[in-house]
Design a protein around this motif. Structure first.
Motif, short mmCIF file in Angstrom:
data_model
loop_
_atom_site.label_atom_id
_atom_site.label_comp_id
_atom_site.label_asym_id
_atom_site.label_seq_id
_atom_site.Cartn_x
_atom_site.Cartn_y
_atom_site.Cartn_z
N ALA A 33 43.37 65.34 51.50
CA ALA A 33 42.79 63.95 51.05
C ALA A 33 41.68 63.82 52.24
O ALA A 33 40.73 62.83 50.84
CB ALA A 33 44.11 63.45 52.28
N ALA A 36 38.84 64.29 48.63
CA ALA A 36 39.12 63.31 47.64
C ALA A 36 38.69 61.82 48.71
O ALA A 36 37.99 61.50 47.45
CB ALA A 36 40.74 62.67 47.37
N ASN A 37 38.39 61.70 49.80
CA ASN A 37 38.43 60.48 50.02
C ASN A 37 36.31 60.56 50.58
O ASN A 37 35.55 60.00 50.66
CB ASN A 37 38.22 60.51 51.59
N ASN A 224 51.77 56.22 42.34
CA ASN A 224 50.74 56.93 43.49
C ASN A 224 50.17 55.63 44.26
O ASN A 224 49.00 55.70 45.06
CB ASN A 224 49.57 56.61 41.95
N GLU A 225 51.27 55.43 44.81
CA GLU A 225 51.06 54.32 46.37
C GLU A 225 51.12 55.24 47.28
O GLU A 225 53.24 55.11 47.13
CB GLU A 225 50.69 52.88 46.27
N THR A 226 51.04 54.71 48.76
CA THR A 226 52.16 55.12 49.86
C THR A 226 53.08 54.28 50.30
O THR A 226 52.35 52.73 50.26
CB THR A 226 50.98 55.91 50.98
N GLY A 302 43.89 63.97 39.01
CA GLY A 302 43.49 63.50 39.45
C GLY A 302 41.48 63.40 38.88
O GLY A 302 41.84 63.94 38.30
N PRO A 369 46.93 62.62 41.25
CA PRO A 369 45.69 61.14 41.64
C PRO A 369 45.76 60.42 42.96
O PRO A 369 45.08 59.23 42.70
CB PRO A 369 46.35 60.18 40.01
N HIS A 370 46.91 60.75 43.15
CA HIS A 370 46.81 60.06 44.70
C HIS A 370 47.40 60.85 46.12
O HIS A 370 47.90 61.75 45.97
CB HIS A 370 47.91 58.98 44.84
N GLU A 372 49.31 62.14 50.02
CA GLU A 372 48.90 62.40 51.04
C GLU A 372 48.15 62.71 52.36
O GLU A 372 47.39 63.84 51.94
CB GLU A 372 50.28 62.20 50.88
N ASN A 378 52.64 65.35 49.11
CA ASN A 378 52.71 65.48 47.08
C ASN A 378 53.13 65.67 46.57
O ASN A 378 53.89 65.75 44.76
CB ASN A 378 50.94 65.40 47.12
N SER A 389 54.65 59.22 35.99
CA SER A 389 54.25 60.46 37.15
C SER A 389 54.97 60.90 38.25
O SER A 389 55.25 61.42 38.58
CB SER A 389 52.96 60.06 37.51
#
Length: 556
Positions: A33, A36-37, A224-226, A302, A369-370, A372, A378, A389
């Motif tokens: 994570a 990714a950021n 793909n959202e928390t 991703g 793509p997302h 956690e 994930n 997905s």
């Protein structure tokens, strides 16, 4: 605080595994994570740079351990010889009596003989030179005057002076080389770090248990959202995900934290078991991510940015936290026997760990793509049961497992990966709690522990170790935030500032104890010049300043 290393030793290869297992832990699960950021190119550069600096400060700690051993042994020998001299004077024996004058020499030589038997792996010429000098006048006068228990007959003997034979923990090193204010600051820094450690452990376990138990996923939420914490844990029930998290966290702390009131230790069997579980999980995550890269459509993979400066603060904290081992080095490295080539083995460890972190992080950011904040989440198959997905683990397993076995394999993998932090952290949580409890006692108790009442001795400090991190984990379940803050501040102090200052003051104290250059530290850091110490301190200050600036600007 000190322990004879001969009581329990293991070969360098086992020591390398222990250090590897100590470093690679919960912090590694936060790296994807953070990658990714911050972007993949920045992440690549930062983790390589921080691994090199972490290795540099590790050598500072080892050098300080060796210097402390030499100083302790030399002071002990002086006290012993002085005591023997006083006993001879009090007994009224005449100094010309040959038997009396030789008694300290014999006592000294007996200690050397014992050390010879215990240290057969070391250079035998050292002991040969000592034993051949049994009748040497210089040896006798050295023993009588209490100069040292290490008779400096040749430059070869210098290697023995700084051998790491006793476990001198970081707290003892701080009290030896720092003044009272510095020692207090050390304990404050390590205490804050351990508080952050426990908060991260609690949050990781709470989220893992929640995501394992909570099965409801609203149909109107993108895959793909928390999920928001206000979403119901189970369909048709009022219990929210946030409240479920707090419930599981409270149960975990109550059950596992209770061991913090007693004395427990991580046995060899437990070390091996947790190591097997850890490596099975990490390898499985890397393999599944690689398979997903090869099998899933491009739009379901991703697409991380190349660089994003705003992600640097959390990346810095996560990397510092992920390379942390310095506070436990004395207990891990002292039993290694022999210690020849120790720095080469540790360098190999760091190279392997850096490569492993890059493999774990880069496969993760390009496969999903997302991401956690805890990477294992994930791989939960029911996190998004609808949409293209959804059921990520099942999609991957279908490539390598026959269709009829997918369901069973999916469930096994689901429970294993999602509960992996629970298995491993349940064994570490009591150990960290006890360590923090003992540090708090060291910091606040000025009298002997036995002089205090039962509540203070057995209840107060375990509660002080458990309650603050539990409250912090209840307030926020953001593991990336907790890791970033813990690593960026307390972690930077433990990993950068304290080792650099220990090396600086250890070198100075070693010169005071052996004013005529009678000793050479064979475990001296390869980064001997004082400029390296200055660089580490400046790096720590600049990094903390940069992280603080970014946090302040982000809040505006």
């Amino acid at each position: 605080m000190a322990r004879d290393s001969d009581s329990s030793t293991y070969p360098p290869s086992i020591g390398l595994i222990y250090v590897f297992n100590l470093i690679v832990g919960t912090g590694a699960l936060t790296l994807p994570a953070a990658f990714a950021n911050a972007g993949w190119i920045i992440s690549l550069c930062v983790i390589l740079a921080l691994s090199a600096i972490s290795y540099m400060t590790l050598t500072f700690v080892v050098e300080s351990m060796a210097a402390a051993n030499a100083i302790v042994r030399n002071k002990r020998a002086k006290l012993l010889s002085k005591k023997e001299s006083m006993e001879r004077l009090n007994s009224g024996q005449d100094d010309s009596d040959s038997s009396a004058s030789s008694s300290p020499t014999k006592s000294l030589l007996e200690r050397v003989k014992v050390r010879k038997k215990r240290s057969s792996h070391r250079n035998p010429s050292i002991y040969t030179a000592i034993m051949q000098s049994e009748d040497d006048d210089h040896l006798q006068s050295s023993a009588i005057n209490g100069t040292s228990d290490m008779v400096l007959l040749s430059p070869q003997n210098y290697l023995e002076e700084c051998d790491i034979q006793e476990t001198i923990e970081m707290g003892k090193l701080a009290s030896m080389f720092f003044n009272s204010a510095g020692s207090v600051l050390f304990f404050v820094c390590i205490t804050i770090y351990l508080y952050g450690d426990l908060a991260i452990y609690g949050a990781a376990v709470g989220k893992s248990l929640r995501d394992t138990a909570c099965t409801y996923f609203p149909i109107d939420v993108p895959c793909n959202e928390t999920l928001n914490g206000t979403v119901a844990c189970w369909e048709g029930y009022d219990l929210s995900r946030d409240n479920a998290y707090r419930l599981f966290l409270s149960i975990f702390v109550t059950v596992i934290g209770a061991f913090g009131f007693f004395n427990v230790q991580k046995t060899l069997f437990l070390q091996i078991l947790t190591g097997i579980v850890r490596w099975t999980a990490f390898i499985a995550m890397i393999v599944l991510a690689c398979i997903r890269l090869l099998s899933s459509p491009k739009e379901d993979q991703g697409h991380p940015s190349v660089a994003n400066v705003n992600g640097l603060p959390n990346l810095f904290g996560a990397c510092v936290y992920s390379f942390m081992c310095h506070h436990s080095l004395p207990s891990l490295l002292t039993p290694i026997s022999p210690k020849r080539g120790l720095y080469k083995l540790l360098a190999l460890d760091y190279i392997l760990i850096a490569g492993f972190y890059l493999l774990l992080g880069l496969t993760g950011i390009f496969a999903f793509p997302h991401l956690e904040d805890l990477y294992t989440l994930n791989f939960v198959p029911n996190r998004c049961p609808h949409g293209p997905s959804g059921n990520l683990t099942a999609t991957v397993l279908a490539v390598v497992v026959p269709e009829e076995a997918v369901s069973m394999a999916q469930q096994i993998m689901f429970y294993f990966l999602t509960l992996f932090p629970v298995f491993t952290l349940s064994t570490s949580f009591p150990i960290i709690t006890i360590t923090l409890r003992n540090n708090l006692k060291q910091l606040f108790l000025r009298k002997d522990e036995a002089d205090h009442c039962f509540f203070v001795r057995r209840l107060l400090f375990p509660l002080l170790a458990l309650i603050p991190p539990t409250v912090l984990a209840i307030v926020t379940s953001d593991i990336s935030f907790l890791v970033g803050i813990t690593g960026s501040y307390a972690g930077a102090g433990v990993q950068y500032v304290i080792p650099a200052l220990l090396a600086f003051y250890a070198r100075r104290e070693l010169k005071k104890e052996f004013p005529q250059d009678q000793v050479r530290n064979v475990f001296a850091s390869p980064f001997k010049h004082v400029c390296f110490i200055l660089f580490v301190l400046l790096w720590a200050g600049a990094s903390i300043g940069f992280v603080t600036y970014n946090h302040v600007m982000a809040d505006k």
